[in-house]
Enzyme design. Sequence first.
Site, PDB file in Angstrom:
ATOM      1  N   THR A   1       1.264  -0.953  -0.233  1.00  5.63           N
ATOM      2  CA  THR A   1      -0.073  -0.020  -0.038  1.00  5.63           C
ATOM      3  C   THR A   1       0.902   1.189  -0.087  1.00  5.63           C
ATOM      4  O   THR A   1       1.831   1.219   0.977  1.00  5.63           O
ATOM      5  CB  THR A   1      -0.709   0.009   1.503  1.00  5.63           C
ATOM      6  OG1 THR A   1      -1.590  -0.873   1.343  1.00  5.63           O
ATOM      7  CG2 THR A   1      -1.930   1.499   1.237  1.00  5.63           C
TER       8      THR A   1
ATOM      9  N   LYS B   1      -7.681   1.595  -2.932  1.00 14.80           N
ATOM     10  CA  LYS B   1      -7.287   0.996  -1.908  1.00 14.80           C
ATOM     11  C   LYS B   1      -7.830   2.293  -0.612  1.00 14.80           C
ATOM     12  O   LYS B   1      -8.694   1.967   0.744  1.00 14.80           O
ATOM     13  CB  LYS B   1      -6.235   0.509  -2.029  1.00 14.80           C
ATOM     14  CG  LYS B   1      -5.121   0.264  -0.654  1.00 14.80           C
ATOM     15  CD  LYS B   1      -5.845  -0.951   0.124  1.00 14.80           C
ATOM     16  CE  LYS B   1      -5.363  -0.894   1.650  1.00 14.80           C
ATOM     17  NZ  LYS B   1      -5.124  -2.237   2.338  1.00 14.80           N
TER      18      LYS B   1
HETATM   19  P1  NAD Z   1       6.343  -6.212   6.977  1.00 11.34           P
HETATM   20  O1  NAD Z   1       6.957  -4.730   7.377  1.00 11.34           O
HETATM   21  O2  NAD Z   1       5.924  -7.159   8.207  1.00 11.34           O
HETATM   22  O3  NAD Z   1       6.953  -6.305   6.031  1.00 11.34           O
HETATM   23  C1  NAD Z   1       7.311  -5.680   4.879  1.00 11.34           C
HETATM   24  C2  NAD Z   1       8.583  -5.850   4.598  1.00 11.34           C
HETATM   25  O4  NAD Z   1       9.384  -5.487   3.677  1.00 11.34           O
HETATM   26  C3  NAD Z   1       9.514  -6.391   6.185  1.00 11.34           C
HETATM   27  O5  NAD Z   1       9.685  -7.826   5.956  1.00 11.34           O
HETATM   28  C4  NAD Z   1      11.371  -5.746   5.564  1.00 11.34           C
HETATM   29  O6  NAD Z   1      12.360  -6.101   6.031  1.00 11.34           O
HETATM   30  C5  NAD Z   1      11.268  -5.764   3.808  1.00 11.34           C
HETATM   31  N1  NAD Z   1      11.751  -5.117   3.087  1.00 11.34           N
HETATM   32  C6  NAD Z   1      12.353  -3.632   3.737  1.00 11.34           C
HETATM   33  N2  NAD Z   1      12.644  -2.899   2.565  1.00 11.34           N
HETATM   34  C7  NAD Z   1      13.305  -3.869   2.027  1.00 11.34           C
HETATM   35  C8  NAD Z   1      14.347  -4.202   1.231  1.00 11.34           C
HETATM   36  N3  NAD Z   1      14.397  -2.288   0.050  1.00 11.34           N
HETATM   37  N4  NAD Z   1      13.959  -5.531   0.424  1.00 11.34           N
HETATM   38  C9  NAD Z   1      13.566  -6.578   0.983  1.00 11.34           C
HETATM   39  N5  NAD Z   1      13.006  -6.722   1.883  1.00 11.34           N
HETATM   40  C10 NAD Z   1      12.540  -5.035   2.285  1.00 11.34           C
HETATM   41  O7  NAD Z   1       4.861  -5.152   6.497  1.00 11.34           O
HETATM   42  P2  NAD Z   1       3.626  -5.802   5.851  1.00 11.34           P
HETATM   43  O8  NAD Z   1       2.251  -5.779   7.485  1.00 11.34           O
HETATM   44  O9  NAD Z   1       3.858  -7.302   5.429  1.00 11.34           O
HETATM   45  O10 NAD Z   1       2.741  -4.430   4.850  1.00 11.34           O
HETATM   46  C11 NAD Z   1       3.171  -5.025   3.707  1.00 11.34           C
HETATM   47  C12 NAD Z   1       2.498  -3.580   3.647  1.00 11.34           C
HETATM   48  O11 NAD Z   1       1.448  -4.218   3.258  1.00 11.34           O
HETATM   49  C13 NAD Z   1       2.445  -2.289   3.160  1.00 11.34           C
HETATM   50  O12 NAD Z   1       2.582  -1.453   2.267  1.00 11.34           O
HETATM   51  C14 NAD Z   1       1.158  -2.331   4.557  1.00 11.34           C
HETATM   52  O13 NAD Z   1       0.595  -0.956   4.332  1.00 11.34           O
HETATM   53  C15 NAD Z   1       0.320  -3.097   3.703  1.00 11.34           C
HETATM   54  N6  NAD Z   1      -0.876  -4.089   4.029  1.00 11.34           N
HETATM   55  C16 NAD Z   1      -0.524  -4.631   4.874  1.00 11.34           C
HETATM   56  C17 NAD Z   1      -1.718  -4.850   6.359  1.00 11.34           C
HETATM   57  C18 NAD Z   1      -1.699  -6.443   7.048  1.00 11.34           C
HETATM   58  O14 NAD Z   1      -2.327  -6.189   7.342  1.00 11.34           O
HETATM   59  N7  NAD Z   1      -0.729  -6.384   7.127  1.00 11.34           N
HETATM   60  C19 NAD Z   1      -2.769  -5.273   5.030  1.00 11.34           C
HETATM   61  C20 NAD Z   1      -2.895  -5.219   3.977  1.00 11.34           C
HETATM   62  C21 NAD Z   1      -1.734  -4.211   3.401  1.00 11.34           C
END
Ligand code: NAD
Length: 296
Positions: A93, A168
Amino acid sequence: MSNIGFIGLGNMGGPMAANLVKAGEHVHGFDVVAAARDASAKDGVQIVANARATVENADIVVTMLPAGEHVLSVWNDIAPHARQGTLFIDCSTIDVASARQAHKIGAANGIATLDAPVSGGVGGAKAATLTFMVGGSTHAFERGKPALERMGKRIVHCGEAGNGQVAKICNNMILGASMIAVSEAFVLGERLGLSHQAMFDVVAASSGQCWSLTSYCPVPGPVPASPANNGYKAGFTAALMLKDLKLAKAAADSVKADTAIGAHAARIYERAAEEGLSAEDFSAIVKLVRNRSDAR
Ligand code: NAD
């Protein structure tokens, strides 16, 4: 079987990549955090040394990263190394402007692109029941749809580049505002002597009915599966709701849309963060409404 690169194996990306493996795809994954890499390795993802290595021989590359800056930085890094015609799908997102910039990075490198943010949270990611809101050309959409279907239940083409992100943030602006409105109604009712169940029974069958009430009720009792019955364990955190409301506000400012309620909802979730509710489910906003009522 396709070769799929997957970058960002966190709370969402981890189970999404695992579902691709379960469906028989060959997945090369990378995350900057070792614990995320280790967990995905156990799920059958072949971990590679860096983000660039995920694109080697990939038909599709999926990114699931925290914010627009991460997506642009990763896409700028990997796009020049991808085969012509590879399809990049960003499921994070992120702000609409960065999403549209990401599509431009793809076009400049001969890569097909989709923005495909999700709703459904970690539960939906694990169960492969996510909804994908997809922006990009019809051709790219048709190519990406089978892979998205392995991770989700509803795949909706919302139009051209960036429109998935638009859909979204519009949805989550409604969700944030409606959760506050439902919470205010419960607190008003309880202060006037109306039981939660009585209010639920009336409103669920009346014109105030909405998802925040009937599927995700912010007080314990009426909807047994809602996080309110589980100590407001997220679910979808208040921090992520604040993130999405800020994205909606920034997008509204960029096109001069008057979204007064959405902007106010962002301020209320900011207060929730100040009062330590960030890590709780976003429906814990009812606690803020109650605390602030007690303080009046
Ligand atoms: P998260 O922080 O658990 O996962 C993100 C991952 O990206 C982490 O493991 C981090 O280490 C990795 N990362 C960051 N920079 C990086 C890079 N340069 N190279 C490789 N890996 C890298 O977050 P999440 O909860 O999985 O959310 C991910 C996305 O999904 C976000 O944009 C969030 O807004 C969206 N989202 C989350 C949810 C939810 O309920 N968690 C729901 C809908 C949407």
